[in-house]
Design an enzyme around this catalytic site. Structure first.
Site, PDB file in Angstrom:
ATOM      1  N   HIS A  39       0.807  -1.234   0.000  1.00  0.00           N
ATOM      2  CA  HIS A  39       0.000   0.000   0.000  1.00  0.00           C
ATOM      3  C   HIS A  39       0.834   1.276   0.000  1.00  0.00           C
ATOM      4  O   HIS A  39       0.289   2.377  -0.146  1.00  0.00           O
ATOM      5  CB  HIS A  39      -0.971  -0.023   1.195  1.00  0.00           C
ATOM      6  CG  HIS A  39      -2.308   0.604   0.915  1.00  0.00           C
ATOM      7  ND1 HIS A  39      -3.417   0.385   1.697  1.00  0.00           N
ATOM      8  CD2 HIS A  39      -2.712   1.467  -0.065  1.00  0.00           C
ATOM      9  CE1 HIS A  39      -4.439   1.094   1.206  1.00  0.00           C
ATOM     10  NE2 HIS A  39      -4.038   1.747   0.148  1.00  0.00           N
ATOM     11  N   ASP A  56      -9.762  -0.591   4.020  1.00  0.00           N
ATOM     12  CA  ASP A  56      -8.585  -1.191   4.664  1.00  0.00           C
ATOM     13  C   ASP A  56      -8.993  -1.795   5.998  1.00  0.00           C
ATOM     14  O   ASP A  56      -9.878  -1.254   6.676  1.00  0.00           O
ATOM     15  CB  ASP A  56      -7.535  -0.081   4.912  1.00  0.00           C
ATOM     16  CG  ASP A  56      -6.104  -0.596   4.899  1.00  0.00           C
ATOM     17  OD1 ASP A  56      -5.831  -1.573   5.615  1.00  0.00           O
ATOM     18  OD2 ASP A  56      -5.267  -0.011   4.181  1.00  0.00           O
ATOM     19  N   HIS A  69      -6.782  -1.773   8.237  1.00  0.00           N
ATOM     20  CA  HIS A  69      -5.907  -0.954   9.085  1.00  0.00           C
ATOM     21  C   HIS A  69      -6.154   0.528   8.813  1.00  0.00           C
ATOM     22  O   HIS A  69      -6.902   0.875   7.895  1.00  0.00           O
ATOM     23  CB  HIS A  69      -4.441  -1.311   8.785  1.00  0.00           C
ATOM     24  CG  HIS A  69      -4.153  -2.773   8.832  1.00  0.00           C
ATOM     25  ND1 HIS A  69      -4.260  -3.594   7.715  1.00  0.00           N
ATOM     26  CD2 HIS A  69      -3.807  -3.587   9.860  1.00  0.00           C
ATOM     27  CE1 HIS A  69      -3.976  -4.843   8.065  1.00  0.00           C
ATOM     28  NE2 HIS A  69      -3.699  -4.877   9.358  1.00  0.00           N
ATOM     29  N   ASP A 129      -3.358   2.697   8.425  1.00  0.00           N
ATOM     30  CA  ASP A 129      -2.197   3.158   7.645  1.00  0.00           C
ATOM     31  C   ASP A 129      -1.849   4.605   7.962  1.00  0.00           C
ATOM     32  O   ASP A 129      -1.457   5.380   7.090  1.00  0.00           O
ATOM     33  CB  ASP A 129      -2.460   2.991   6.138  1.00  0.00           C
ATOM     34  CG  ASP A 129      -2.537   1.526   5.722  1.00  0.00           C
ATOM     35  OD1 ASP A 129      -2.342   0.633   6.580  1.00  0.00           O
ATOM     36  OD2 ASP A 129      -2.803   1.259   4.525  1.00  0.00           O
ATOM     37  N   HIS A 132       4.201   0.844   4.522  1.00  0.00           N
ATOM     38  CA  HIS A 132       2.811   0.687   4.046  1.00  0.00           C
ATOM     39  C   HIS A 132       1.795   1.026   5.140  1.00  0.00           C
ATOM     40  O   HIS A 132       0.636   1.285   4.825  1.00  0.00           O
ATOM     41  CB  HIS A 132       2.544  -0.696   3.434  1.00  0.00           C
ATOM     42  CG  HIS A 132       2.592  -1.845   4.381  1.00  0.00           C
ATOM     43  ND1 HIS A 132       2.083  -3.090   4.078  1.00  0.00           N
ATOM     44  CD2 HIS A 132       3.110  -1.963   5.623  1.00  0.00           C
ATOM     45  CE1 HIS A 132       2.274  -3.916   5.090  1.00  0.00           C
ATOM     46  NE2 HIS A 132       2.902  -3.264   6.038  1.00  0.00           N
ATOM     47  N   ASP A 141      -7.340  -1.645  -0.179  1.00  0.00           N
ATOM     48  CA  ASP A 141      -6.411  -2.640   0.355  1.00  0.00           C
ATOM     49  C   ASP A 141      -7.219  -3.929   0.470  1.00  0.00           C
ATOM     50  O   ASP A 141      -8.266  -3.962   1.137  1.00  0.00           O
ATOM     51  CB  ASP A 141      -5.903  -2.171   1.726  1.00  0.00           C
ATOM     52  CG  ASP A 141      -4.813  -3.062   2.282  1.00  0.00           C
ATOM     53  OD1 ASP A 141      -4.892  -4.298   2.097  1.00  0.00           O
ATOM     54  OD2 ASP A 141      -3.886  -2.532   2.920  1.00  0.00           O
ATOM     55  N   ASP A 178      -6.975  -6.385   2.152  1.00  0.00           N
ATOM     56  CA  ASP A 178      -7.207  -6.917   3.500  1.00  0.00           C
ATOM     57  C   ASP A 178      -8.466  -6.339   4.144  1.00  0.00           C
ATOM     58  O   ASP A 178      -8.850  -6.758   5.238  1.00  0.00           O
ATOM     59  CB  ASP A 178      -5.965  -6.797   4.385  1.00  0.00           C
ATOM     60  CG  ASP A 178      -5.598  -5.384   4.788  1.00  0.00           C
ATOM     61  OD1 ASP A 178      -6.475  -4.501   4.829  1.00  0.00           O
ATOM     62  OD2 ASP A 178      -4.407  -5.166   5.087  1.00  0.00           O
ATOM     63  N   GLU A 209      -1.876  -4.754  -2.097  1.00  0.00           N
ATOM     64  CA  GLU A 209      -1.581  -5.798  -1.106  1.00  0.00           C
ATOM     65  C   GLU A 209      -2.006  -7.185  -1.567  1.00  0.00           C
ATOM     66  O   GLU A 209      -2.321  -8.047  -0.757  1.00  0.00           O
ATOM     67  CB  GLU A 209      -2.197  -5.454   0.268  1.00  0.00           C
ATOM     68  CG  GLU A 209      -1.647  -4.167   0.891  1.00  0.00           C
ATOM     69  CD  GLU A 209      -0.303  -4.319   1.615  1.00  0.00           C
ATOM     70  OE1 GLU A 209       0.088  -5.472   1.918  1.00  0.00           O
ATOM     71  OE2 GLU A 209       0.366  -3.277   1.846  1.00  0.00           O
TER      72      GLU A 209
END
Ligand SMILES: [Mn+2]
Length: 292
Positions: free
Chosen positions: A93, A119, A121, A123, A136, A223, A225, A268
């Site tokens: 990312h 995402d 997360h 980030d 990332h 992303d 994920d 990712e």
């Protein structure tokens, strides 16, 4: 009628992550032809040359990410100026620090750019706050003008986005320093519990409203994920309890054909974890939901 041609820009870089495996994602997608039918269904859909580090380069992760980001910003900018729709495929990312400055440069200083960031997360670390120091995990903070100057000033100096024009969707793994930074700046975060309560369609509609309201255009950064790893294993940093592919593709169609959607980034993808290439097919479906 949207006449834009989608140009895929593969970013063969994993140096922003702990495990560099994502660097091989774009080549797997291209050589195994996972996006090939889009060339038939979407006029002008094509792959550009990949962006990669110069061979033999023994740079630090910071040098590598800055070098990749700088090249990518130029490339994205040049495609937008030709009237094309950039589809950036990572890589980790950290490529976002090149994609969105490239878009912002085309818009100029007088108008704002919005961004929807899917995402697990946030980030939104800096080198000071990050336990892992992986870049990332810093990409969104950099775009908001926070953190290491070399990263935050890729392409042009200073913030590329205002937090008022940013939404994060699907968050379920983060550190308190990131949450505090985003809360202070005022970004809108849709955690998984809110998405489960209200439904992704409604949440995404609200996010589109926010990122489009005071801006000249907006982007979407996905992303992988954000998706549930039980369904989509081929990601860099899996976190349980994410979105399903079906609900995501269904929600995204609300942005399909919107000329204010200026670019798309999908990152990712880890082909080595992608049992039976289910996540490669997911990338195809996500592209199909959004490209002009
Ligand atoms: Mn991310």
């Amino acid at each position: 009628m949207d006449a834009r041609k989608t140009i895929v820009i593969g970013v063969a870089n994993g140096r922003g992550a702990g495990d560099p495996a994502c660097q091989d994602g774009p080549e797997v997608l291209r050589s195994l032809k996972f996006l090939a039918d889009l060339e038939q269904t979407h006029a002008g859909f094509s792959w550009d040359d990949p962006i990669r580090l110069a061979p033999g380069e023994s740079s630090t992760p910071l040098d590598a990410v800055v070098q990749i980001g700088t090249q990518l910003a130029e490339r994205v900018c040049s495609h937008l100026r030709q009237g094309n729709f950039p589809l950036v495929v990572g890589g980790d990312h950290s490529c976002a620090i090149g994609t969105w400055p490239g878009v912002k440069r085309v818009l100029g200083d007088k108008v704002r750019l919005g961004l929807i960031w899917f995402d697990a997360h946030m980030d939104s670390h800096t080198f000071d706050s990050s336990p892992s120091k992986r870049i990332h995990g810093m990409a969104l903070a950099c775009l908001l003008g926070i953190g290491d100057r070399r990263l935050a000033d890729v392409a042009d100096a200073g913030a590329k986005l205002l937090a008022a024009d940013v939404c994060l969707i699907g968050v379920r793994s983060f550190e308190s320093a990131e949450a505090a930074l985003l809360a202070k700046l005022g970004a809108r975060i849709y955690f998984m519990d809110e998405i489960r309560r209200r439904g992704l369609r409604e949440v995404f509609a609200e996010a589109l409203q926010r990122v489009g309201e005071h801006t000249a255009g907006y982007g979407i950064s996905i992303d992988l994920d954000a998706l549930d790893p039980a369904e989509e294993p081929g990601v860099g940093s899996p976190v349980a309890g994410g979105l399903s592919l079906g609900e995501l593709t269904e929600a995204l169609t609300q942005a399909h054909g919107d000329e204010k959607l200026l670019a798309l980034e999908i990152v990712e993808y880890n082909p080595y974890r992608d049992t039976h290439f289910v996540t490669a097919r997911a990338i195809h479906d996500l592209c199909q939901s959004l490209i002009p």
